[in-house]
Design a protein around this motif. Structure first.
Motif, PDB file in Angstrom:
ATOM      1  N   GLY A  25       0.879  -1.441  -0.100  1.00  0.00           N
ATOM      2  CA  GLY A  25       0.158  -0.067   0.108  1.00  0.00           C
ATOM      3  C   GLY A  25       1.111   0.967  -0.226  1.00  0.00           C
ATOM      4  O   GLY A  25       0.322   2.308   0.397  1.00  0.00           O
ATOM      5  N   CYS A  26       2.204   1.137  -0.462  1.00  0.00           N
ATOM      6  CA  CYS A  26       2.921   2.561  -0.391  1.00  0.00           C
ATOM      7  C   CYS A  26       3.721   2.394  -1.777  1.00  0.00           C
ATOM      8  O   CYS A  26       4.826   2.540  -1.850  1.00  0.00           O
ATOM      9  CB  CYS A  26       3.980   2.264   0.807  1.00  0.00           C
ATOM     10  SG  CYS A  26       3.188   2.253   2.312  1.00  0.00           S
ATOM     11  N   THR A  27       3.066   2.202  -2.881  1.00  0.00           N
ATOM     12  CA  THR A  27       3.650   2.478  -4.023  1.00  0.00           C
ATOM     13  C   THR A  27       2.614   3.236  -4.992  1.00  0.00           C
ATOM     14  O   THR A  27       1.433   3.416  -4.915  1.00  0.00           O
ATOM     15  CB  THR A  27       3.417   1.002  -4.759  1.00  0.00           C
ATOM     16  OG1 THR A  27       4.478   0.175  -3.934  1.00  0.00           O
ATOM     17  CG2 THR A  27       4.425   1.040  -6.138  1.00  0.00           C
ATOM     18  N   ALA A  28       3.154   4.234  -5.987  1.00  0.00           N
ATOM     19  CA  ALA A  28       2.423   4.811  -6.564  1.00  0.00           C
ATOM     20  C   ALA A  28       2.844   4.964  -8.141  1.00  0.00           C
ATOM     21  O   ALA A  28       4.079   4.894  -8.367  1.00  0.00           O
ATOM     22  CB  ALA A  28       2.614   6.590  -6.114  1.00  0.00           C
ATOM     23  N   ALA A  29       1.805   4.639  -8.792  1.00  0.00           N
ATOM     24  CA  ALA A  29       1.905   4.441 -10.510  1.00  0.00           C
ATOM     25  C   ALA A  29       1.559   5.702 -11.236  1.00  0.00           C
ATOM     26  O   ALA A  29       0.418   6.064 -11.043  1.00  0.00           O
ATOM     27  CB  ALA A  29       1.866   3.327 -11.038  1.00  0.00           C
ATOM     28  N   PHE A  30       2.233   6.393 -12.139  1.00  0.00           N
ATOM     29  CA  PHE A  30       1.754   7.394 -12.780  1.00  0.00           C
ATOM     30  C   PHE A  30       2.344   7.540 -14.150  1.00  0.00           C
ATOM     31  O   PHE A  30       3.443   6.815 -14.415  1.00  0.00           O
ATOM     32  CB  PHE A  30       1.711   8.836 -12.273  1.00  0.00           C
ATOM     33  CG  PHE A  30       3.138   8.940 -11.548  1.00  0.00           C
ATOM     34  CD1 PHE A  30       3.283   8.725  -9.966  1.00  0.00           C
ATOM     35  CD2 PHE A  30       4.262   9.751 -12.340  1.00  0.00           C
ATOM     36  CE1 PHE A  30       4.515   8.842  -9.577  1.00  0.00           C
ATOM     37  CE2 PHE A  30       5.279   9.881 -11.675  1.00  0.00           C
ATOM     38  CZ  PHE A  30       5.581   9.434 -10.398  1.00  0.00           C
ATOM     39  N   SER A  31       2.001   8.297 -14.900  1.00  0.00           N
ATOM     40  CA  SER A  31       2.780   8.637 -16.336  1.00  0.00           C
ATOM     41  C   SER A  31       3.385  10.014 -16.456  1.00  0.00           C
ATOM     42  O   SER A  31       2.901  10.955 -15.785  1.00  0.00           O
ATOM     43  CB  SER A  31       1.804   8.224 -17.461  1.00  0.00           C
ATOM     44  OG  SER A  31       0.595   9.154 -17.529  1.00  0.00           O
ATOM     45  N   VAL A  32       4.414  10.029 -17.289  1.00  0.00           N
ATOM     46  CA  VAL A  32       4.948  11.184 -17.594  1.00  0.00           C
ATOM     47  C   VAL A  32       5.327  11.499 -19.124  1.00  0.00           C
ATOM     48  O   VAL A  32       5.445  10.470 -19.676  1.00  0.00           O
ATOM     49  CB  VAL A  32       6.457  11.635 -16.724  1.00  0.00           C
ATOM     50  CG1 VAL A  32       5.975  11.739 -15.201  1.00  0.00           C
ATOM     51  CG2 VAL A  32       7.297  10.633 -16.947  1.00  0.00           C
ATOM     52  N   GLU A  33       5.545  12.794 -19.256  1.00  0.00           N
ATOM     53  CA  GLU A  33       5.552  12.842 -20.677  1.00  0.00           C
ATOM     54  C   GLU A  33       7.441  12.988 -20.985  1.00  0.00           C
ATOM     55  O   GLU A  33       8.162  13.023 -20.118  1.00  0.00           O
ATOM     56  CB  GLU A  33       5.631  14.438 -21.205  1.00  0.00           C
ATOM     57  CG  GLU A  33       4.105  15.010 -21.085  1.00  0.00           C
ATOM     58  CD  GLU A  33       3.306  14.608 -22.385  1.00  0.00           C
ATOM     59  OE1 GLU A  33       2.178  14.366 -22.027  1.00  0.00           O
ATOM     60  OE2 GLU A  33       4.026  14.105 -23.323  1.00  0.00           O
ATOM     61  N   ALA A  34       7.379  12.124 -22.262  1.00  0.00           N
ATOM     62  CA  ALA A  34       8.717  11.563 -22.332  1.00  0.00           C
ATOM     63  C   ALA A  34       9.265  12.047 -24.022  1.00  0.00           C
ATOM     64  O   ALA A  34       9.644  11.146 -24.499  1.00  0.00           O
ATOM     65  CB  ALA A  34       8.912   9.944 -22.126  1.00  0.00           C
ATOM     66  N   GLY A  35       8.788  13.308 -24.153  1.00  0.00           N
ATOM     67  CA  GLY A  35       9.167  13.758 -25.557  1.00  0.00           C
ATOM     68  C   GLY A  35       8.442  13.176 -26.671  1.00  0.00           C
ATOM     69  O   GLY A  35       7.225  12.696 -26.511  1.00  0.00           O
ATOM     70  N   GLU A  36       9.287  12.660 -27.735  1.00  0.00           N
ATOM     71  CA  GLU A  36       8.594  11.973 -28.773  1.00  0.00           C
ATOM     72  C   GLU A  36       8.096  10.449 -28.459  1.00  0.00           C
ATOM     73  O   GLU A  36       7.188   9.941 -29.135  1.00  0.00           O
ATOM     74  CB  GLU A  36       9.430  11.727 -30.003  1.00  0.00           C
ATOM     75  CG  GLU A  36      10.084  13.372 -30.575  1.00  0.00           C
ATOM     76  CD  GLU A  36      10.888  13.201 -31.816  1.00  0.00           C
ATOM     77  OE1 GLU A  36      11.344  13.934 -32.252  1.00  0.00           O
ATOM     78  OE2 GLU A  36      11.208  11.951 -32.062  1.00  0.00           O
ATOM     79  N   GLN A  37       8.613  10.107 -27.244  1.00  0.00           N
ATOM     80  CA  GLN A  37       7.920   8.667 -27.016  1.00  0.00           C
ATOM     81  C   GLN A  37       6.399   9.042 -26.466  1.00  0.00           C
ATOM     82  O   GLN A  37       5.797   7.853 -26.260  1.00  0.00           O
ATOM     83  CB  GLN A  37       8.754   8.099 -25.764  1.00  0.00           C
ATOM     84  CG  GLN A  37      10.294   7.929 -26.269  1.00  0.00           C
ATOM     85  CD  GLN A  37      11.224   7.330 -25.113  1.00  0.00           C
ATOM     86  OE1 GLN A  37      10.591   6.203 -24.462  1.00  0.00           O
ATOM     87  NE2 GLN A  37      11.931   7.813 -24.878  1.00  0.00           N
ATOM     88  N   GLY A  38       6.058  10.075 -26.240  1.00  0.00           N
ATOM     89  CA  GLY A  38       4.836  10.223 -25.304  1.00  0.00           C
ATOM     90  C   GLY A  38       4.739   9.843 -24.102  1.00  0.00           C
ATOM     91  O   GLY A  38       5.742  10.035 -23.470  1.00  0.00           O
ATOM     92  N   GLU A  39       3.503   9.536 -23.597  1.00  0.00           N
ATOM     93  CA  GLU A  39       3.458   9.270 -22.101  1.00  0.00           C
ATOM     94  C   GLU A  39       4.121   7.855 -21.645  1.00  0.00           C
ATOM     95  O   GLU A  39       4.264   6.884 -22.662  1.00  0.00           O
ATOM     96  CB  GLU A  39       2.094   9.234 -21.552  1.00  0.00           C
ATOM     97  CG  GLU A  39       1.255  10.531 -21.494  1.00  0.00           C
ATOM     98  CD  GLU A  39      -0.007  10.341 -20.877  1.00  0.00           C
ATOM     99  OE1 GLU A  39      -0.952  10.571 -21.513  1.00  0.00           O
ATOM    100  OE2 GLU A  39       0.073   9.889 -19.589  1.00  0.00           O
ATOM    101  N   ARG A  40       5.053   7.851 -20.630  1.00  0.00           N
ATOM    102  CA  ARG A  40       5.607   6.616 -20.380  1.00  0.00           C
ATOM    103  C   ARG A  40       5.428   6.603 -18.739  1.00  0.00           C
ATOM    104  O   ARG A  40       5.253   7.355 -17.878  1.00  0.00           O
ATOM    105  CB  ARG A  40       7.252   6.782 -20.575  1.00  0.00           C
ATOM    106  CG  ARG A  40       7.780   6.731 -21.999  1.00  0.00           C
ATOM    107  CD  ARG A  40       7.331   5.455 -22.807  1.00  0.00           C
ATOM    108  NE  ARG A  40       6.302   5.650 -23.675  1.00  0.00           N
ATOM    109  CZ  ARG A  40       5.938   4.708 -24.503  1.00  0.00           C
ATOM    110  NH1 ARG A  40       6.008   3.344 -24.308  1.00  0.00           N
ATOM    111  NH2 ARG A  40       5.052   4.922 -25.410  1.00  0.00           N
ATOM    112  N   PRO A  41       5.301   5.402 -18.315  1.00  0.00           N
ATOM    113  CA  PRO A  41       5.061   4.935 -16.906  1.00  0.00           C
ATOM    114  C   PRO A  41       6.226   5.001 -16.030  1.00  0.00           C
ATOM    115  O   PRO A  41       7.395   4.500 -16.438  1.00  0.00           O
ATOM    116  CB  PRO A  41       4.550   3.487 -17.018  1.00  0.00           C
ATOM    117  CG  PRO A  41       5.062   2.907 -18.062  1.00  0.00           C
ATOM    118  CD  PRO A  41       5.296   4.073 -19.102  1.00  0.00           C
TER     119      PRO A  41
END
Length: 574
Positions: free
Chosen positions: A483-499
């Motif tokens: 219960g102490c883990t967080a997943a999200f996505s970020v912008e990675a340039g031309e790769q688009g969203e990456r986790p």
């Protein structure tokens, strides 16, 4: 007036029986094996499947559809509609890597939908028969390879009593391995959204005639809403021709998509933003020299964020092949609204807004937002403060709410979620709205989607729920705190969203950080088919939570981007 797509298929089979409805490229290549279904043949096969279902008293029950890519899925789907059976499109287990994941999802869908029959291809049904003793979920569920239902069965078909409120199919939202949610789509929803697609994408009688009825080329998965409601069902709605091939064949060789567009010269074809990026990676002088994309009027781009740089690079790269910038067609939709909500204007380039000044028609390099166009006729879009539930003025960012006859009836057997998502109202306005969970704003009647209020992660056009990634990570190594883990996505340039995944670990296990990171990457890759851009291991108590103990993923993402996480160690960014 047509009451359903069943009525329209009957009319097309009568008025132009020999016209090709679907052309399927078996190998993905235009010069390879091709299977064709005329409208007469499509009607016969659909009625044969429908009669088989009717004779077994299955009208009103649910049928799980498990097919490999190909025209047999369409016959099975339309057969369900023609029998008054609720279709439940699913992904068949196939290949070692995806077998466990597909099986798990299939079992959950079978149970949630309370399916009474499985329709599928011969290989799929044979595989299920072989696994029946290990799959108690299949007990009491009939299974049939629809290819084996004879044409003669069609003579026993009886036209069902369908109304706009009759349920046509359940569209299960993709990506989750937790409790699935089936969106209840009625025949009325389907017809209304096909009307919206037709109007917004300019599928006029004149356009159909100008393209010789060749209106679509698509590799999109037919068990997802964009591939099904768009290219497949709008074809039946209009009585035109679509060329289809497998998503796998596109991923293996993205040039197949452009080659098919060049060969069959459709009016409309498209996919998520990543598909255009894949084509750019495989563009070379030989490919460009052999393409003619000048007939491509609607190159739709949806299902994930539309990136200005992709639009510019694709238009520049394929201009020598006849591609026109004004063909780009960003659009917005979701399964809960059947599919389409907003779309561009055919023949006009997308509106781009600059980051600072907010001026329209900015250059792609400095554009911050791409317009997803205007609502379809009869569709209402409101931008609402998500907590106060009050409509916001033009230009302000809030939650996107949608109203209209395309909005589905709710979630299957989930009254609470249906009430919270599909039954909301605005003060002083009649009618119910759908809360999309997406964020955006309106300017001059156009919708700009800016993010997600909900935590859904969209990678390469596929939806992933962060809870699933977090659970997979936590189970990969005992040092990770539950219960102490967080997943999200970020912008990675031309790769688009990456986790990205941030996880708290026990202080005495810091020396194993590299091993733990490798375990997380491997587990997430195997379970979800994702390559993590970054794994960050942090001290206990680092990840922010609500007062009730829920992970605050957006706050964690902000801390990650600001570099303020209390890191134990960080894996190198790929």
């Amino acid at each position: 007036m047509a009451r359903s797509l069943v009525d329209l298929l009957t009319a097309h089979a009568s008025n132009h029986p020999d016209r090709t409805a679907y052309r399927y490229l078996v190998t993905g290549d235009c010069d390879g094996e091709i299977q064709e279904l005329t409208y007469a043949r499509l009607a016969t096969r659909s009625r044969a499947v429908a009669a088989w279902l009717q004779e077994r008293g299955l009208a009103g029950s649910r049928a799980m559809l498990l097919y490999p890519p190909g025209p047999e899925f369409i016959c099975g789907y339309l057969g369900c509609l023609a029998a008054g059976v609720v279709a439940v499109p699913g992904v068949p287990p196939q290949g070692r890597a995806q077998n466990h994941r597909a099986l798990t999802r299939m079992k959950r869908l079978l149970a949630d939908a309370d399916a009474k029959v499985v329709l599928g291809g011969r290989d799929v049904i044979a595989a299920l028969d072989g696994m029946a003793e290990h799959l108690p979920e299949l007990d009491g569920i009939a299974r049939v390879a629809t290819e084996d239902i004879p044409d003669e069965a069609a003579t026993a078909w009886r036209e069902p009593e369908l109304t706009p409120d009759t349920v046509a199919f359940l569209q299960y939202t993709s990506g989750s391995t937790s409790a699935p949610r089936g969106v209840v789509v009625t025949h009325g929803n389907l017809l209304d959204n096909e009307r919206v697609i037709t109007e917004r994408m300019g599928h006029t009688p004149e356009a159909i005639a100008a393209h010789g009825h060749e209106m679509f080329v698509s590799w999109l998965p037919v068990y997802h809403d964009m591939g099904l409601i768009g290219p497949v069902l709008n074809t039946v709605y209009l009585g035109v021709t679509a060329t289809l091939f497998s998503p796998l064949h596109f991923l293996q060789r993205p040039d197949r998509w452009l080659t098919a567009v060049s060969r069959y010269r459709p009016h409309t074809s498209g996919g998520p933003n990543f598909a255009y990026e894949l084509c750019l990676k495989h563009a070379d002088p030989d490919l460009l020299g052999g393409l003619d994309l000048s007939s491509w009027k609607v190159a739709f781009n949806g299902a994930e964020p539309v990136r200005p740089a992709t639009l510019r690079r694709f238009a520049d790269t394929f201009a020598p092949a006849g591609f026109r910038r004004e063909a780009f067609y960003p659009c917005y939709g979701l399964a809960e609204a059947t599919l389409m909500v907003t779309g561009g204007t055919v023949g006009i380039p997308p509106t781009l807004l600059a980051a600072a000044a907010g001026t329209p028609n900015a250059g792609e390099a400095d554009a911050a937002a791409v317009s997803c166009g205007r609502p379809g006729p009869g569709v209402t879009v409101a931008i609402v403060h998500p907590e106060r539930q009050e409509e916001l003025p033009e230009g302000e960012v809030g939650e996107i709410w949608v109203g209209g006859d395309s909005v589905a009836h709710g979630y299957w057997r989930n009254a609470l979620a249906t009430r919270q998502t599909f039954r909301v109202q605005l003060p002083g306005q009649d009618g119910r709205f759908l809360r999309t969970g997406d964020l955006g704003f309106q300017r001059d009647g156009e919708l700009f989607v800016t993010g997600r209020l909900k935590d859904l992660i969209v990678i390469d056009g596929r939806n992933h729920y962060p809870q699933d990634l977090e659970l997979t990570a936590e189970l990969s190594h005992p040092a990770l705190r539950p219960g102490c883990t967080a997943a999200f996505s970020v912008e990675a340039g031309e790769q688009g969203e990456r986790p990205v995944l941030v996880a708290e670990i026990a202080p005495d296990r810091a020396g194993e950080a590299e091993k733990i990171t490798d375990r997380i990457r491997s587990a997430v890759g195997e379970a979800h088919g994702l390559s993590l851009r970054d794994v960050v291991l942090v001290q206990p108590g680092t990840i922010p939570k609500t007062s009730s103990g829920k992970i605050q993923r957006r706050a964690t993402r902000t801390a990650y981007l600001d570099g303020t996480l209390s890191e134990v160690t960080a894996a190198p960014v790929e």
